[in-house]
Design a protein around this motif. Structure first.
Motif, short mmCIF file in Angstrom:
data_model
loop_
_atom_site.label_atom_id
_atom_site.label_comp_id
_atom_site.label_asym_id
_atom_site.label_seq_id
_atom_site.Cartn_x
_atom_site.Cartn_y
_atom_site.Cartn_z
N GLY A 230 0.77 -1.22 0.15
CA GLY A 230 -0.05 0.12 -0.08
C GLY A 230 0.84 1.37 0.00
N GLN A 231 2.31 1.03 0.06
CA GLN A 231 3.04 2.29 0.08
C GLN A 231 2.89 3.26 1.13
OE1 GLN A 231 3.09 4.12 -3.77
NE2 GLN A 231 4.27 2.30 -4.77
N ARG A 232 2.71 2.42 2.47
CA ARG A 232 2.45 3.23 3.44
C ARG A 232 3.59 3.57 4.60
NH1 ARG A 232 -2.47 -0.32 5.45
NH2 ARG A 232 -0.65 -1.70 4.59
N TYR A 233 4.38 2.49 4.50
CA TYR A 233 5.68 2.73 5.33
C TYR A 233 6.78 1.97 4.74
CZ TYR A 233 4.26 -2.27 6.18
OH TYR A 233 3.80 -3.68 6.23
N PHE A 254 5.49 6.64 6.08
CA PHE A 254 5.84 7.36 4.96
C PHE A 254 5.38 8.88 5.27
CE2 PHE A 254 6.38 5.02 0.55
CZ PHE A 254 7.56 4.72 1.31
N ASP A 255 4.13 8.93 6.32
CA ASP A 255 3.56 10.16 6.68
C ASP A 255 4.51 11.03 7.42
OD1 ASP A 255 1.34 9.38 5.61
OD2 ASP A 255 0.44 8.69 7.65
N PHE A 261 10.84 13.56 -0.44
CA PHE A 261 11.59 12.04 -0.53
C PHE A 261 10.60 11.20 -0.89
CE2 PHE A 261 12.68 8.43 1.97
CZ PHE A 261 13.79 8.00 1.52
N VAL A 262 9.43 10.95 -0.15
CA VAL A 262 8.67 9.96 -0.23
C VAL A 262 7.93 10.05 -1.96
CG1 VAL A 262 6.35 9.24 0.18
CG2 VAL A 262 7.86 9.97 2.19
N ASP A 263 7.75 11.39 -2.12
CA ASP A 263 7.07 11.38 -3.73
C ASP A 263 8.02 11.02 -4.75
OD1 ASP A 263 4.85 12.55 -2.65
OD2 ASP A 263 5.63 14.81 -3.04
N ALA A 284 16.26 17.13 7.78
CA ALA A 284 14.98 16.62 8.46
C ALA A 284 14.83 15.18 7.97
CB ALA A 284 13.74 17.56 7.90
N SER A 285 15.37 14.67 6.95
CA SER A 285 15.14 13.15 6.68
C SER A 285 15.69 12.38 7.81
CB SER A 285 15.81 12.93 5.27
OG SER A 285 15.85 11.70 5.27
N ALA A 286 15.01 11.18 8.05
CA ALA A 286 15.14 10.28 9.06
C ALA A 286 16.47 9.14 8.68
CB ALA A 286 14.11 9.28 9.46
N PHE A 287 16.96 9.35 7.41
CA PHE A 287 17.75 8.51 6.86
C PHE A 287 19.21 8.81 6.61
CE2 PHE A 287 13.49 7.26 5.37
CZ PHE A 287 13.46 6.02 6.03
N HIS A 288 19.30 10.34 7.18
CA HIS A 288 20.87 10.67 6.59
C HIS A 288 21.69 10.54 7.88
CE1 HIS A 288 18.70 13.76 3.79
NE2 HIS A 288 19.02 12.28 3.41
N ARG A 289 21.40 10.31 9.09
CA ARG A 289 22.03 9.77 10.25
C ARG A 289 23.70 10.34 10.42
NH1 ARG A 289 19.07 5.68 12.83
NH2 ARG A 289 16.89 6.27 12.32
N GLY A 290 23.95 11.49 9.90
CA GLY A 290 25.11 12.01 10.06
C GLY A 290 25.83 11.89 8.84
#
Length: 813
Positions: A230-233, A254-255, A261-263, A284-290
């Protein structure tokens, strides 16, 4: 860096005026005012302030070299003078990228300062008079504002000035980065497949793939995430990295992520962040982690994004197309491997079916990325079409270039017609150039994969080598033409009757045999209608018997042509059956045998007339003999001699009857024997035993053998086994191999008769058997008078075709 391998060559001597016609006066600068952008730039450059001085003072070798490179489409440059002043053409400007046009007139080593350590030894060698050629050198250039790994092939050729000393060097070159990266990508795919294949554990599989990708593109951290239907997570299944990057394993809604990023992921586009510090959204992205740079490459299945690979670099990094392609390869292969792990049994069965099919068909399977114009091939391309990996460029242009020139435009147009339309399937036959230069006939088929907007993004296909098939087809056509020629030459017409549909297929000559024009329709009903009414039932019965008995059809019958002629046709055929034994068709040939049949009928008439006359002659001989042997007033032959002569004449007549039944073409041995002994059986058939394989004898042998048997029977009736009630005679024969031919061995054996003594003299009958019969048979005859009974052994060659039949007859009592 690759080790530098130098190839020594003599320095370039003098000018290059022997390659191009020298100019003079104002014509010397004509090349600077042409279509070349670099020609105009060189003309406008302030050379008076440069180490090589104004253009008008340039030495002739330099002018000639500049003339060569400005008018060439291959990347070229010249480094001149002790300061290595750089002059180059339009093609080399593309290699310089951001260093152009400032590089013109600068020190060559200063222009490429970031790779000075790599180039300086080569430049020094050139200025020392040694030519250098490099097939592949890896250079970490900075020509677009970021480090970029590149590969080049080039030659440095020393050039002497007018004083005879080395004044500079001339270099034609080619950037082969795309080719090398394509080969690298193929090698990475192979290593990845090899590493993932034996793994079944999901996390171990993802970690192994992430480690390989990190090592390949030299980054500290790689993770793989699956996206739900469902492309929710997004669920990070596994990762590999050093301690500098915080772990990502877990589930992310995704919310809660940055919309851009999601789009991008949902649209199947890579997310490329070369510098996380320069982009607020990246913070602000949760994936860059430094991380200093970030890359996310999604993959899609059935137009839906199903997974993405997340890549981190320690510092700022410009992500290349090669990085994205390799990351996409990793993500796609991990997705496939995970699917295999989730359904291991089904995947193994599918893999085995694919492997067997690939081995059976030898199809060269290809995967064309239409966005990047990159093509991947399976191993069949190298095995079947004789390429080595280094010869194959992973591009669509390489593929099209290997199509035969006469087919290239047609194939290129047809494939792009499908790509540019809304069609999905493409197929073409053409000639493809193999690695050894020969051409293969191929049947190529492809399937177009489109995105949600209907744009073709990928094409997957298989190229089947049909060279051998076309050769066989050509041979079959040639064979059919030869067969058709032979049939026509022999007057034979071909036919085939479909027993399921009743459809009759006939050749032109077959229709003509039945009185129909060669191009006229001709059904089975038409064929039956042409058959003479008196022969029609016999023809249908013959066909039915052939099908029911599963044997060949061979029948002659009359047909009536439209003009009223009656013709005799010989029809031969053979039925065919399916795997269940049901008849499906009968096919064969037809031949007009009218002349042969009429000739046979005439011959039969003549033979019948001859037989009639021979019998009349024998009757006359018999009458004359009777008059001659008649006793009158005690004068004449004894009655027993008259009876003996008459019996011999009757024996000759009987074997004549046997031959007459066979049209004097020969007689069956069994018939000859039975006719000879019939008169002596009387009512006691147990007196004779007749046994042996059926054999067909020539008329000469049949006559001689019949007379001999008659004499043996007569002697046995008078003096031997047939003269007493309990006496018996056995007649047995065999056919044996004798050298290169076959031999008939017949044994007459008497038992149960009076004791036998060897006669003091031989009568006419014995001489007839031993001498005359031996000569006629071209064999041997042995007559023995044993006390228990007479034994006669006859050996005669039987070399006539079809003389012996394999069946063994039962005993005749």
């Amino acid at each position: 860096m690759l080790a530098l391998a130098f190839r020594m060559a003599p320095p370039y001597s003098g000018s290059m005026s022997d390659m191009l016609q020298q100019a003079s006066g104002k014509d010397r600068e004509r090349w600077l005012a042409g279509e070349s952008d670099m020609g105009r730039r060189i003309a406008r450059h302030d050379w008076a302030r440069s180490p090589i001085g104004s253009l008008s003072r340039w030495p002739q070798p330099l002018r000639t070299l500049v003339d060569v490179l400005v008018n060439s489409t291959q990347p070229m440059f010249v480094a001149w003078g002790p300061h290595r002043v750089l002059l180059y053409n339009d093609a080399y400007a593309g290699i310089l990228a951001g260093k152009h046009p400032a590089a013109l007139g600068q020190d060559f080593l200063d222009v490429w300062d970031e790779i000075r350590a790599d180039l300086a030894p080569i430049v020094d060698a050139a200025y020392a008079g040694r030519a250098v050629h490099m097939d592949d050198i890896e250079l970490m250039m900075n020509r677009r504002g970021f480090p970029e790994r590149t590969h080049f092939a080039f030659s440095y050729t020393p050039v002497n000035g007018e004083d005879g000393e080395v004044a500079g060097f001339f270099c034609p070159c080619n950037e082969i980065t795309g080719q090398v990266l394509g080969e690298r990508r193929l090698r990475f795919q192979a290593r990845l497949d090899e590493r993932l294949h034996p793994l079944d554990d999901l996390e171990a599989l993802v970690v192994a793939a992430s480690e390989l990708l990190a090592a390949e593109i030299e980054v500290p951290h790689v993770a793989y995430a699956r996206i739900d239907a469902g492309q929710r997570y997004m669920l990070v299944k596994g990762e590999w990295g050093d301690a500098g990057i915080a772990p990502l394993k877990g589930r992310y809604a995704f919310d809660a992520l940055v919309p851009g990023f999601v789009d991008a992921l949902r649209a199947g586009r890579p997310v490329i962040v070369p510098d996380t510090a320069a982009e607020p959204a990246a913070d602000a992205s949760a994936f860059h982690r430094g991380a200093g740079a970030f890359l996310a490459v999604p993959i899609t299945k059935d137009a839906e994004v199903v997974a993405t690979v997340l890549v981190h670099a320690s510092g700022r990094r410009i992500w290349s197309e090669a990085d994205i392609d390799i990351a996409r390869d990793m993500a796609g292969r991990v997705w496939s491997a995970l699917a295999r792990a989730r359904a291991q049994t089904a995947a193994k069965e599918t893999s085995e079916r694919y492997r067997v099919a690939a081995l059976a068909t030898n199809d060269a399977i290809w995967d064309w990325d239409l966005q990047n114009n990159s093509v991947l091939w399976n191993e069949a391309l190298f095995v079947t079409h004789r390429f080595v990996p280094g010869d194959v460029e992973p591009t669509g242009d390489w593929w099209i270039d290997h199509i035969h020139p006469d087919d290239r435009e047609r194939v290129d147009m047809s494939i792009h017609a499908v790509i540019d339309s809304d069609k999905e399937h493409w197929a073409e036959s053409y000639r493809f150039r193999r690695g050894d230069g020969s051409y293969a006939d191929v049947l190529d088929r492809g399937y177009v994969v489109r995105d949600r907007q209907g744009v073709a993004v990928r094409m997957i296909g298989a190229m089947l080598d049909i060279t051998e098939q076309k050769r066989i087809d050509a041979a079959l056509r040639a064979g059919e033409e030869r067969l058709s020629f032979a049939l026509d030459a022999g007057g034979l017409g071909a036919w085939e009757l479909d027993l399921q549909t009743g459809e009759l297929t006939t050749s032109t000559h077959c229709r003509e045999n039945f009185g129909k024009p060669g191009n006229a329709p001709f059904s089975y009903a038409d064929l039956l209608a042409t058959i003479h009414p008196e022969d029609r039932a016999r023809q249908q019965e013959a066909v039915e018997r052939a099908i029911a008995g599963q044997h060949d059809l061979n029948i002659d019958y009359r047909v009536v042509w439209p003009d009223g002629q009656t013709r005799w046709i010989n029809v031969r055929g053979r039925p065919a059956f399916d795997e269940t034994g049901q008849p499906v068709l009968i096919a064969g040939v037809s031949l007009d045998v009218t002349h042969r049949t009429l000739a046979d009928q005439h011959q039969r008439l003549l033979i019948d007339e001859l037989n009639h006359r021979v019998k009349n002659t024998l009757a006359t001989i018999q009458s004359i003999a009777m008059q001659t042997f008649r006793h009158e007033d005690g004068v004449g032959a004894p009655p027993e001699q008259r009876d003996l002569f008459e019996s011999r004449l009757m024996a000759l007549a009987k074997v004549h009857d046997v031959l007459t039944r066979e049209n004097w073409e020969g007689a069956r041995l069994r018939d000859v024997v039975l006719e000879a002994v019939a008169a002596h059986c009387g009512g006691d058939q147990a007196a004779f035993t007749v046994q042996g394989p059926d054999a067909r004898l020539a008329p000469r042998i049949a006559l001689s053998l019949s007379m001999a048997l008659h004499e043996l029977c007569t002697n046995a009736a008078k003096y031997g086994a047939l003269s007493v009630a309990d006496g018996q005679v056995s007649i047995r024969w065999v056919v044996e191999q004798a050298g290169d031919g076959r031999c008939l061995r017949l044994v007459w054996r008497e038992q149960g008769g009076p004791a036998v003594r060897t006669p003091s003299r031989k009568g006419f009958g014995s001489r007839l058997i031993e001498r005359q019969l031996g000569r006629e048979l071209r064999g041997t005859v042995e007559l023995r008078f044993e006390p228990t009974g007479v034994i006669c052994t006859i050996n005669a060659p039987v070399a006539d075709p079809g003389t012996i039949a394999p069946a063994t007859l039962p005993s005749v009592k």
